[in-house]
Write an enzyme that holds these catalytic residues in place. Structure first.
Site, short mmCIF file in Angstrom:
data_model
loop_
_atom_site.label_atom_id
_atom_site.label_comp_id
_atom_site.label_asym_id
_atom_site.label_seq_id
_atom_site.Cartn_x
_atom_site.Cartn_y
_atom_site.Cartn_z
N ASP A 133 4.66 43.70 -18.51
CA ASP A 133 5.90 43.29 -17.85
C ASP A 133 6.17 44.06 -16.56
OD1 ASP A 133 6.28 41.58 -20.02
OD2 ASP A 133 7.39 43.11 -21.15
N LYS A 162 3.30 41.37 -13.02
CA LYS A 162 1.97 40.85 -12.65
C LYS A 162 2.06 39.40 -12.19
CE LYS A 162 0.60 41.83 -16.78
NZ LYS A 162 1.77 42.58 -17.25
N GLY A 185 3.96 36.99 -21.06
CA GLY A 185 5.02 36.16 -20.49
C GLY A 185 5.14 36.57 -19.03
N HIS A 186 4.75 35.70 -18.13
CA HIS A 186 4.75 36.03 -16.70
C HIS A 186 5.77 35.16 -15.99
CE1 HIS A 186 0.39 37.77 -16.98
NE2 HIS A 186 1.24 38.32 -17.83
N GLN A 193 -0.69 41.98 -20.18
CA GLN A 193 -0.37 43.29 -20.79
C GLN A 193 -0.62 44.43 -19.79
OE1 GLN A 193 -2.59 41.09 -23.05
NE2 GLN A 193 -0.63 40.17 -23.45
P1 GDP Z 1 4.62 40.38 -16.14
O1 GDP Z 1 4.47 40.15 -17.59
O2 GDP Z 1 3.92 41.62 -15.68
O3 GDP Z 1 4.27 39.20 -15.29
O4 GDP Z 1 6.18 40.65 -15.89
P2 GDP Z 1 7.38 39.77 -16.51
O5 GDP Z 1 7.48 38.51 -15.77
O6 GDP Z 1 7.31 39.73 -17.98
O7 GDP Z 1 8.61 40.73 -16.20
C1 GDP Z 1 8.94 41.09 -14.90
C2 GDP Z 1 10.37 40.59 -14.61
O8 GDP Z 1 10.86 41.21 -13.45
C3 GDP Z 1 10.46 39.10 -14.34
O9 GDP Z 1 11.69 38.62 -14.78
C4 GDP Z 1 10.35 39.02 -12.82
O10 GDP Z 1 11.00 37.87 -12.28
C5 GDP Z 1 11.10 40.26 -12.43
N1 GDP Z 1 10.63 40.91 -11.20
C6 GDP Z 1 9.38 41.03 -10.70
N2 GDP Z 1 9.37 41.81 -9.61
C7 GDP Z 1 10.64 42.18 -9.41
C8 GDP Z 1 11.28 43.04 -8.44
O11 GDP Z 1 10.67 43.61 -7.57
N3 GDP Z 1 12.63 43.23 -8.57
C9 GDP Z 1 13.35 42.62 -9.55
N4 GDP Z 1 14.65 42.86 -9.61
N5 GDP Z 1 12.79 41.82 -10.47
C10 GDP Z 1 11.46 41.63 -10.41
P1 IMO Z 2 2.67 40.69 -20.37
O1 IMO Z 2 1.38 40.02 -19.94
C1 IMO Z 2 4.71 43.56 -22.91
C2 IMO Z 2 3.00 44.21 -26.90
C3 IMO Z 2 3.82 43.82 -28.10
C4 IMO Z 2 3.32 44.84 -29.11
C5 IMO Z 2 1.85 44.95 -28.77
C6 IMO Z 2 0.95 44.10 -29.65
O2 IMO Z 2 3.86 39.82 -20.27
O3 IMO Z 2 2.81 42.00 -19.68
P2 IMO Z 2 0.44 41.52 -29.78
O4 IMO Z 2 1.35 40.36 -29.97
O5 IMO Z 2 -0.35 41.49 -28.53
O6 IMO Z 2 -0.40 41.79 -30.98
O7 IMO Z 2 1.44 42.77 -29.66
O8 IMO Z 2 1.72 44.55 -27.43
N1 IMO Z 2 2.75 43.15 -25.89
C7 IMO Z 2 3.35 43.10 -24.70
N2 IMO Z 2 4.34 43.86 -24.17
N3 IMO Z 2 4.14 42.57 -22.17
C8 IMO Z 2 3.14 41.82 -22.68
O9 IMO Z 2 2.46 40.93 -21.94
C9 IMO Z 2 2.74 42.03 -24.02
N4 IMO Z 2 1.83 41.46 -24.83
C10 IMO Z 2 1.85 42.17 -25.96
O10 IMO Z 2 5.19 43.94 -27.86
O11 IMO Z 2 3.88 46.10 -28.90
MG MG Z 3 5.64 39.81 -19.27
#
Ligand code: GDP
Ligand code: IMO
Ligand code: MG
Length: 436
Positions: free
Chosen positions: A20, A23, A47-48, A230
Site C-alpha cells: 500500500d 505502487k 489492491g491498487h 505487496q
Molecule cells: P498500492 O497497493 O501500493 O498500490 O497502494 P494502495 O492503492 O493500496 O494505497 C495507496 C493509497 O494512497 C491509495 O488510496 C492512493 O490513491 C493514495 N495515494 C497514492 N499516492 C498518494 C499521495 O502521494 N498522497 C495521497 N494523499 N494519497 C496517495
Molecule cells: P498491495 O499490493 C498490504 C498482507 C495481509 C497479511 C499478509 C498475508 O495492495 O500493496 P495474504 O492474503 O497475502 O496471505 O496476506 O499480507 N497483504 C497486504 N498488505 N498490501 C497488500 O497488497 C497486501 N497483500 C497482502 O494483510 O498481513
Molecule cells: Mg494496496
C-alpha cells in the site's frame, strides 16, 4: 537483438514496506508511455488505487496501465488468479468505458474455492503466528502449486485435464479441511468443475502463452513496466516470516513471474510511503498507537483497499527501506503521500533498532530479534499544512519550490539509504507528482 541495448526497456515498480505504498499510482504515472504493463506475483490480495480527474479505480488483478489505450496489460505466470474476481474486474472496467487489452498467462495458477476455505481455517490454526491474511486463498493456492497439484489457467480450457487434476486437488483439500480442521466442506466437485469451466470459457480470449509473447516483445525492443504487489516485509523469503504473504515480492521475481530472462539495464523504482502502514499481524517496531495514530490514519485515509481493514500506522522505518534497496536492487525511490505528513510539528524517522542493547541497522532474519527490536529515531522538523492549490504550484515549480523542511525530510532519506528520491508524490491524482 536489435534495439535491446539502447535504452532501459524494463522498469520495475516495487513496494519497499508493508504494501500500500502507492505502487498503483506510480505504475499508472509511467504506464502511458510503455508497450506492456505486467503483474508478476501475488493475486487479488493486492489492491491498487488509481485516481485520475477525480475518478477512482481500485484494481486487484488487472495491471495499473489499463486506463491508457497504448499498453497491453499482462497477468504473468507468477500471479495467482481468482477467475471470478478477474471477470468482475474486467466487466467493471468495461462499464466505465475502458476495454482492457489484456493477456493472462496459461501457466498462472487458479485460486479455487477450497483455497479460500483453507485460508480461513489456516489463519485460525496459526493464531499468533498468522499474518492476518486477506482471506483470498493466497497461501493455499501457492502451497498447492508447490505440492504440484495446482490448477492452472490453461487447464480451464481443457475439460478432461481439468477434471483429472481437479479430482486430486479437490480431494486433498476437502480432506484437510474436514479431517485436520474438523470443518465441513459443502461444495461438490461437480459444482466447482462446472463453475470453473464456465470461467475458462469467459476468459478464453485472454489466456495465452504470455511468456513467449513477452520474450518476443522484449527481443523487438518494446518497453515493459512491471508492477509489483505487496512490499519488502511481506516477501516470503526476506520479509518478517511467517507474517508475510506467500510470494516473493522483491524485484528478482520479475524473471520467473513474467517468464523472461531479461538482461541489460533495468530501472527499479522502490515505492516508499513517507510514513508506514501495516494491515495484518506482525511485529511493527515503529508503530504509533493512540490519538496520534488515529490522526495519521484519518489524514492518510489508511483503510485497506482489499479488505477495508483500518491500517496500523507508524513512523517511516529506514531499516526496512534499506533492506528493500539491497534485496531488490532498487535504482531510485518514489516517495509517496508526503502531503499527508503536512501539519505535524516534528517527524520521527526510524534509522536503527535497539536489539538486546545493540544498535542494529540491518533487518534481522530472526523472529525473536524483530520481536525485541526497539526503534531508534532521528527527529526532523515538520512543515505547515498544504492545500490543493499549493500542491498544484509545487508540482509546477518542482523540487526546489517545496517547503524547506519537506526538502530536508526527502534529502535525509536519500542520504540515510544512499539512494536518490527521483519521484515525489503529493496526492493521489496522477498529476500530483514531481519528477526530479
Ligand atoms: P498500492 O497497493 O501500493 O498500490 O497502494 P494502495 O492503492 O493500496 O494505497 C495507496 C493509497 O494512497 C491509495 O488510496 C492512493 O490513491 C493514495 N495515494 C497514492 N499516492 C498518494 C499521495 O502521494 N498522497 C495521497 N494523499 N494519497 C496517495
Ligand atoms: P498491495 O499490493 C498490504 C498482507 C495481509 C497479511 C499478509 C498475508 O495492495 O500493496 P495474504 O492474503 O497475502 O496471505 O496476506 O499480507 N497483504 C497486504 N498488505 N498490501 C497488500 O497488497 C497486501 N497483500 C497482502 O494483510 O498481513
Ligand atoms: Mg494496496
Amino acid at each position: 537483438m536489435s534495439n535491446k541495448q539502447q535504452r532501459t526497456q524494463i522498469t520495475v515498480i516495487v513496494g519497499t514496506q508493508w504494501g500500500d505504498e502507492g505502487k498503483g499510482k506510480i505504475t499508472d504515472f509511467f504506464a502511458g508511455d510503455v508497450d506492456y504493463v505486467i503483474r508478476y506475483q501475488g493475486g487479488d490480495n493486492a489492491g491498487h488505487t488509481l485516481k485520475v480527474n477525480d475518478e477512482v479505480y481500485k484494481l486487484h488483478l488487472v495491471p495499473s496501465g489499463v486506463l491508457y489505450e497504448k499498453p497491453i496489460s499482462v497477468i504473468g505466470c507468477g500471479v495467482v488468479i481468482n477467475p471470478q474476481t478477474l471477470i468482475e474486474e474486467i466487466s467493471g472496467l468495461k462499464e466505465r468505458g475502458k476495454s482492457p487489452r489484456l493477456m493472462v498467462s496459461e501457466r498462472a495458477h487458479v485460486i479455487m474455492p477450497y483455497h479460500i476455505a483453507m485460508d480461513e481455517a489456516l489463519t485460525g490454526h496459526q493464531g499468533k503466528l498468522a499474518a492476518g491474511s486477506t482471506k483470498r486463498g493466497i497461501a493455499p493456492v501457492y502451497a498447492d502449486k508447490m505440492y504440484r497439484h495446482g490448477i492452472r489457467m490453461g487447464d480451464l480450457l481443457e475439460p478432461a485435464i481439468f477434471e483429472e487434476k481437479l479430482t486430486r486437488a479437490y480431494q486433498f483439500n476437502k480432506e484437510i479441511i474436514e479431517k485436520v480442521f474438523n470443518l465441513r466442506y459443502e461444495l461438490s466437485l461437480e459444482d466447482i468443475y462446472t463453475e470453473y469451466l464456465s470461467y475458462g470459457d469467459q476468459l478464453k480470449g485472454y489466456i495465452t502463452d504470455t511468456e513467449l509473447i513477452l520474450y518476443r516483445a522484449y527481443d523487438e525492443g518494446k518497453t515493459l513496466l512491471m508492477e509489483g504487489a505487496q512490499g519488502m516485509s511481506l516477501d516470503v523469503d526476506h520479509g518478517l516470516y511467517p507474517h508475510t504473504t506467500s510470494s516473493n515480492t522483491n524485484a528478482g521475481q520479475i524473471f520467473s513471474g513474467a517468464g523472461v530472462g531479461f538482461h541489460g539495464d533495468r530501472r527499479i523504482i522502490g515505492v516508499v510511503k513517507a510514513y508506514l502502514t501495516r494491515v495484518g499481524i506482525s511485529p511493527f517496531p515503529s508503530e504509533i498507537l493512540g490519538k496520534e495514530a488515529d490522526l495519521l490514519r484519518e489524514k492518510g485515509n489508511e483503510y485497506g483497499t482489499t479488505t477495508g481493514r483500518p491500517r496500523r500506522v507508524g513512523h517511516l522505518d529506514l531499516v526496512q527501506v534499506q533492506q528493500a534497496i539491497r534485496v531488490s536492487g532498487i535504482t531510485e525511490l518514489a516517495l509517496t503521500k508526503v502531503d499527508v505528513l503536512s501539519g505535524f510539528k516534528k517527524l520521527q524517522v526510524c534509522t536503527s533498532y535497539d536489539i538486546d542493547g545493540e544498535t542494529v541497522t540491518e533487518m534481522p532474519g530472526s523472529l525473536g530479534k524483530i520481536r525485541r527490536a526497539k526503534p531508534e529515531y532521528t527527529t526532523l522538523d515538520g512543515w505547515e499544512e498544504i492545500d490543493e492549490t499549493q500542491i498544484e504550484n509545487f508540482c509546477e515549480g518542482g523540487f526546489d519550490s517545496l517547503p524547506s523542511a519537506m526538502k530536508d525530510y526527502i534529502l535525509f532519506i536519500e542520504t540515510e539509504v544512499n539512494c536518490l528520491v527521483t519521484i515525489i508524490s503529493l496526492g493521489p491524482e496522477r498529476n500530483q507528482t514531481i519528477l526530479r
